[in-house]
Design an enzyme around this catalytic site. Structure first.
Site, PDB file in Angstrom:
ATOM      1  N   CYS A  53       0.868  -1.169   0.000  1.00  0.00           N
ATOM      2  CA  CYS A  53       0.000   0.000   0.000  1.00  0.00           C
ATOM      3  C   CYS A  53       0.910   1.225   0.000  1.00  0.00           C
ATOM      4  CB  CYS A  53      -0.901   0.010   1.228  1.00  0.00           C
ATOM      5  SG  CYS A  53      -1.846   1.550   1.406  1.00  0.00           S
ATOM      6  N   ASP A  60      -0.071  -5.959   0.265  1.00  0.00           N
ATOM      7  CA  ASP A  60      -1.295  -6.308  -0.450  1.00  0.00           C
ATOM      8  C   ASP A  60      -1.001  -7.544  -1.283  1.00  0.00           C
ATOM      9  OD1 ASP A  60      -3.010  -4.182   0.374  1.00  0.00           O
ATOM     10  OD2 ASP A  60      -1.959  -2.832  -0.987  1.00  0.00           O
TER      11      ASP A  60
END
Length: 155
Positions: A53, A60
């Protein structure tokens, strides 16, 4: 064209190659399509794609499916693997990662057709699915469903 000619310009295949620090520094390589003129589909699946992120630095994870109908070029798979791995320490939103991968492959390969499905795992309770496609899928080539079911959690 002989097989030796097809592979002679590759710098990463068969060599110890470090993971690129970022997608911009990753070298994607291509080889001439030995079946150019024949319409067929190619699929790459990366079920453990990772990026960060850009705001929080949290990891992620996504299940990526890349389908394409080659033209004159094929992507060399080791270079693709290294390119995808270059995102693991790269901060970008899901949409940016997915679309950037699709655009870079489309630019490199000039395929007859390409699509990328980015099926992102939930973080903060919301999964995000991102899709990129260069145009209509060719009607005369079997293009299977990407096979990733919609996120249902425990339901």
């Amino acid at each position: 064209m002989s097989q030796d000619d097809i592979y002679s310009g590759l710098a990463q295949l068969g060599e110890k190659t470090a993971i690129p620090a970022n997608p911009e520094g990753a070298v994607l390589e291509r080889v001439p399509n030995p079946q150019a003129g024949t319409r067929y589909a190619v699929r790459f699946t990366a079920p453990e794609f990772t990026s960060l992120c850009p705001i929080t630095g949290q990891p992620d994870f996504a299940h990526l499916v890349i389908d394409y109908v080659p033209g004159d070029w094929l992507v060399e798979s080791k270079s693709l693997k290294l390119y995808l791995m270059s995102f693991r320490n790269h901060g970008a939103f899901h949409e940016d990662c997915t679309v950037s991968i699709g655009r870079r492959l489309a630019e490199l390969l000039a395929p007859q057709w390409l699509r990328v499905g980015g099926y992102w795992y939930p973080r903060g309770g919301i999964p995000i699915d991102v899709f990129f496609q260069t145009g209509r899928a060719p009607g005369d080539v079997w293009i299977p469903d990407q096979g990733v079911p919609p996120y249902r959690g425990r339901g």
